[in-house]
Motif scaffolding. Structure first.
Motif, PDB file in Angstrom:
ATOM      1  N   PRO A   1       8.191  12.202 -14.205  1.00 39.55           N
ATOM      2  CA  PRO A   1       8.345  11.213 -12.710  1.00 39.55           C
ATOM      3  C   PRO A   1       9.442  10.314 -11.893  1.00 39.55           C
ATOM      4  CG  PRO A   1       6.474  10.844 -14.593  1.00 39.55           C
ATOM      5  CD  PRO A   1       7.233  11.625 -15.625  1.00 39.55           C
ATOM      6  N   ALA A   2       9.971   9.895 -13.302  1.00 39.00           N
ATOM      7  CA  ALA A   2      11.805   9.579 -12.805  1.00 39.00           C
ATOM      8  C   ALA A   2      12.613  10.175 -12.117  1.00 39.00           C
ATOM      9  CB  ALA A   2      12.663   9.537 -13.882  1.00 39.00           C
ATOM     10  N   THR A   3      12.244  11.877 -11.913  1.00 34.88           N
ATOM     11  CA  THR A   3      13.006  12.376 -10.917  1.00 34.88           C
ATOM     12  C   THR A   3      12.613  12.264  -9.377  1.00 34.88           C
ATOM     13  OG1 THR A   3      11.409  14.796 -11.238  1.00 34.88           O
ATOM     14  CG2 THR A   3      13.481  14.261 -13.134  1.00 34.88           C
ATOM     15  N   LEU A   4      11.269  11.555  -9.205  1.00 35.34           N
ATOM     16  CA  LEU A   4      10.140  11.992  -8.420  1.00 35.34           C
ATOM     17  C   LEU A   4      11.133  10.487  -7.109  1.00 35.34           C
ATOM     18  CD1 LEU A   4       7.090  13.547  -9.085  1.00 35.34           C
ATOM     19  CD2 LEU A   4       8.998  15.547  -8.335  1.00 35.34           C
ATOM     20  N   SER A   5      10.329  10.618  -6.509  1.00 40.18           N
ATOM     21  CA  SER A   5      10.264   9.544  -5.570  1.00 40.18           C
ATOM     22  C   SER A   5       9.831   9.508  -3.910  1.00 40.18           C
ATOM     23  CB  SER A   5      12.407   8.606  -5.024  1.00 40.18           C
ATOM     24  OG  SER A   5      12.718   9.540  -3.656  1.00 40.18           O
ATOM     25  N   GLU A   6      10.612   8.873  -3.110  1.00 35.12           N
ATOM     26  CA  GLU A   6      10.261   8.239  -2.166  1.00 35.12           C
ATOM     27  C   GLU A   6      10.283   9.686  -0.963  1.00 35.12           C
ATOM     28  OE1 GLU A   6      11.089   5.331   1.198  1.00 35.12           O
ATOM     29  OE2 GLU A   6      11.062   4.050  -0.383  1.00 35.12           O
ATOM     30  N   ASN A   7      11.522  10.002  -1.745  1.00 36.83           N
ATOM     31  CA  ASN A   7      12.047  10.666  -0.939  1.00 36.83           C
ATOM     32  C   ASN A   7      12.071  12.240  -1.092  1.00 36.83           C
ATOM     33  OD1 ASN A   7      13.890   9.450   1.025  1.00 36.83           O
ATOM     34  ND2 ASN A   7      14.756   8.810  -0.693  1.00 36.83           N
TER      35      ASN A   7
ATOM     36  N   LYS B   1       2.946  15.879   7.058  1.00 33.29           N
ATOM     37  CA  LYS B   1       4.091  14.405   6.232  1.00 33.29           C
ATOM     38  C   LYS B   1       4.521  14.968   5.019  1.00 33.29           C
ATOM     39  CE  LYS B   1       1.671  11.957   8.229  1.00 33.29           C
ATOM     40  NZ  LYS B   1       1.699  11.635   9.791  1.00 33.29           N
ATOM     41  N   LYS B   2       6.221  15.220   5.561  1.00 33.01           N
ATOM     42  CA  LYS B   2       7.140  16.255   4.463  1.00 33.01           C
ATOM     43  C   LYS B   2       7.873  15.358   3.591  1.00 33.01           C
ATOM     44  CE  LYS B   2       7.522  18.862   9.045  1.00 33.01           C
ATOM     45  NZ  LYS B   2       7.158  19.840   8.362  1.00 33.01           N
ATOM     46  N   THR B   3       7.916  14.240   3.319  1.00 31.16           N
ATOM     47  CA  THR B   3       7.851  12.952   1.733  1.00 31.16           C
ATOM     48  C   THR B   3       7.039  12.580   1.657  1.00 31.16           C
ATOM     49  OG1 THR B   3       8.804  11.272   3.421  1.00 31.16           O
ATOM     50  CG2 THR B   3      10.715  14.017   2.740  1.00 31.16           C
ATOM     51  N   PHE B   4       7.149  12.237   0.219  1.00 34.04           N
ATOM     52  CA  PHE B   4       6.637  11.032  -0.224  1.00 34.04           C
ATOM     53  C   PHE B   4       5.816   9.405   0.334  1.00 34.04           C
ATOM     54  CE2 PHE B   4       6.391  12.673  -5.335  1.00 34.04           C
ATOM     55  CZ  PHE B   4       5.414  13.393  -4.852  1.00 34.04           C
ATOM     56  N   GLY B   5       7.287   8.860   0.893  1.00 32.62           N
ATOM     57  CA  GLY B   5       7.729   8.123   1.622  1.00 32.62           C
ATOM     58  C   GLY B   5       6.967   8.027   3.431  1.00 32.62           C
ATOM     59  N   GLU B   6       6.611   9.364   3.994  1.00 31.00           N
ATOM     60  CA  GLU B   6       5.877   9.342   5.380  1.00 31.00           C
ATOM     61  C   GLU B   6       4.358   8.982   4.774  1.00 31.00           C
ATOM     62  OE1 GLU B   6       7.223  12.800   7.304  1.00 31.00           O
ATOM     63  OE2 GLU B   6       9.254  12.532   7.827  1.00 31.00           O
ATOM     64  N   ALA B   7       4.265  10.205   3.425  1.00 31.24           N
ATOM     65  CA  ALA B   7       2.503   9.788   2.937  1.00 31.24           C
ATOM     66  C   ALA B   7       2.374   9.267   3.284  1.00 31.24           C
ATOM     67  CB  ALA B   7       2.603  10.730   2.579  1.00 31.24           C
TER      68      ALA B   7
ATOM     69  N   ILE C   1       1.076  -0.902  -0.124  1.00 35.56           N
ATOM     70  CA  ILE C   1       0.440  -0.009   0.006  1.00 35.56           C
ATOM     71  C   ILE C   1       0.837   1.384  -0.009  1.00 35.56           C
ATOM     72  CG2 ILE C   1      -1.425   1.232   1.633  1.00 35.56           C
ATOM     73  CD1 ILE C   1      -2.964  -1.425   2.506  1.00 35.56           C
ATOM     74  N   LYS C   2       2.298   0.992   0.876  1.00 35.19           N
ATOM     75  CA  LYS C   2       3.105   2.571   0.885  1.00 35.19           C
ATOM     76  C   LYS C   2       3.661   2.514  -0.696  1.00 35.19           C
ATOM     77  CE  LYS C   2       7.898   4.113   1.767  1.00 35.19           C
ATOM     78  NZ  LYS C   2       8.769   3.833   3.643  1.00 35.19           N
TER      79      LYS C   2
ATOM     80  N   VAL D   1       0.798   6.849  -7.012  1.00 39.03           N
ATOM     81  CA  VAL D   1      -0.266   8.363  -6.826  1.00 39.03           C
ATOM     82  C   VAL D   1       0.564   9.158  -7.060  1.00 39.03           C
ATOM     83  CG1 VAL D   1      -2.357   8.501  -5.883  1.00 39.03           C
ATOM     84  CG2 VAL D   1      -2.298   6.304  -6.100  1.00 39.03           C
ATOM     85  N   LEU D   2       0.887   9.489  -5.645  1.00 35.57           N
ATOM     86  CA  LEU D   2       1.662  10.807  -5.432  1.00 35.57           C
ATOM     87  C   LEU D   2       2.370  10.873  -6.892  1.00 35.57           C
ATOM     88  CD1 LEU D   2       2.421  10.457  -1.692  1.00 35.57           C
ATOM     89  CD2 LEU D   2       0.564  11.675  -2.447  1.00 35.57           C
ATOM     90  N   ILE D   3       3.742  10.487  -6.986  1.00 35.74           N
ATOM     91  CA  ILE D   3       4.783  10.796  -8.204  1.00 35.74           C
ATOM     92  C   ILE D   3       3.775  11.382  -9.447  1.00 35.74           C
ATOM     93  CG2 ILE D   3       6.087   9.996  -9.435  1.00 35.74           C
ATOM     94  CD1 ILE D   3       7.040   8.353  -7.021  1.00 35.74           C
ATOM     95  N   LYS D   4       2.502  10.555  -9.574  1.00 36.71           N
ATOM     96  CA  LYS D   4       1.927  10.510 -10.565  1.00 36.71           C
ATOM     97  C   LYS D   4       0.874  11.611 -10.514  1.00 36.71           C
ATOM     98  CE  LYS D   4       0.775   5.994 -12.040  1.00 36.71           C
ATOM     99  NZ  LYS D   4       0.173   4.650 -12.368  1.00 36.71           N
ATOM    100  N   LYS D   5       0.277  12.050  -9.270  1.00 39.97           N
ATOM    101  CA  LYS D   5      -0.786  13.394  -9.473  1.00 39.97           C
ATOM    102  C   LYS D   5       1.151  14.512  -9.390  1.00 39.97           C
ATOM    103  CE  LYS D   5      -3.978  15.604  -8.960  1.00 39.97           C
ATOM    104  NZ  LYS D   5      -4.735  15.312  -9.223  1.00 39.97           N
ATOM    105  N   ALA D   6       1.865  14.525  -8.783  1.00 42.23           N
ATOM    106  CA  ALA D   6       2.558  15.301  -8.520  1.00 42.23           C
ATOM    107  C   ALA D   6       3.252  15.802 -10.499  1.00 42.23           C
ATOM    108  CB  ALA D   6       4.272  15.617  -7.611  1.00 42.23           C
ATOM    109  N   ALA D   7       4.033  15.005 -11.226  1.00 39.21           N
ATOM    110  CA  ALA D   7       4.302  15.350 -12.686  1.00 39.21           C
ATOM    111  C   ALA D   7       3.128  16.146 -12.800  1.00 39.21           C
ATOM    112  CB  ALA D   7       3.856  13.786 -13.130  1.00 39.21           C
ATOM    113  N   ALA D   8       2.205  15.904 -12.838  1.00 41.52           N
ATOM    114  CA  ALA D   8       0.516  16.510 -13.380  1.00 41.52           C
ATOM    115  C   ALA D   8       0.750  17.506 -13.351  1.00 41.52           C
ATOM    116  CB  ALA D   8      -0.589  15.707 -13.494  1.00 41.52           C
ATOM    117  N   LEU D   9       0.649  17.923 -11.315  1.00 36.42           N
ATOM    118  CA  LEU D   9       0.357  19.580 -11.124  1.00 36.42           C
ATOM    119  C   LEU D   9       1.173  20.420 -11.619  1.00 36.42           C
ATOM    120  CD1 LEU D   9      -0.830  18.284  -7.851  1.00 36.42           C
ATOM    121  CD2 LEU D   9      -2.258  19.595  -9.872  1.00 36.42           C
ATOM    122  N   PHE D  10       2.638  19.409 -11.018  1.00 34.76           N
ATOM    123  CA  PHE D  10       3.780  20.602 -11.617  1.00 34.76           C
ATOM    124  C   PHE D  10       4.757  20.392 -12.939  1.00 34.76           C
ATOM    125  CE2 PHE D  10       3.170  20.164  -7.124  1.00 34.76           C
ATOM    126  CZ  PHE D  10       3.059  21.251  -6.422  1.00 34.76           C
TER     127      PHE D  10
END
Length: 81
Positions: free
Chosen positions: A23-29, A66-72, A3-4, A10-19
Motif C-alpha cells: 500500500p505504501a507504493t500507491l497514492s492518489e497519483n 477516472k484515470k487516477t485514484f485522485g480523480e476517483a 471523503i476524497k 479504500v482504493l489503495i487497500k483494494k488495489a493492494a489486496a487485488l494486485f
C-alpha cells in the motif's frame, strides 16, 4: 479526513489486496491503467468497494472514465455535494 481522502484509502487497500502490492507504493497519483493495468472486472471490484464503504451508487461507466485514484476520490466526493 475528507471523503476524497477516505475514498483514496479504500482504493489503495483494494488495489493492494487485488494486485498483491505494498500500500505504501500507491497514492492518489496511481493510474488504474498505466500503473495497475486494470481490466473491466477490476473497475467493478473498485466501484463495489466504494459502494460498500460509502453506501452510494457508483455507476460503472462513469467510474471507468477516472484515470487516477485522485480523480476517483474527487468523483466520490462529488456524489455527496
Amino acid at each position: 479526513m475528507t471523503i476524497k481522502e477516505e475514498a483514496i484509502e479504500v482504493l489503495i487497500k483494494k488495489a493492494a489486496a487485488l494486485f498483491g502490492l505494498d500500500p505504501a507504493t500507491l497514492s492518489e497519483n496511481t493510474s488504474f491503467e498505466d500503473d495497475l493495468h486494470c481490466k473491466s472486472v477490476n473497475y467493478v471490484q473498485f466501484s463495489a468497494a466504494l459502494e460498500d464503504e460509502f453506501d452510494v451508487e457508483v455507476p460503472y461507466m462513469e467510474f471507468k472514465r477516472k484515470k487516477t485514484f485522485g480523480e476517483a476520490g474527487d468523483y466520490i466526493a462529488s456524489l455527496f455535494e
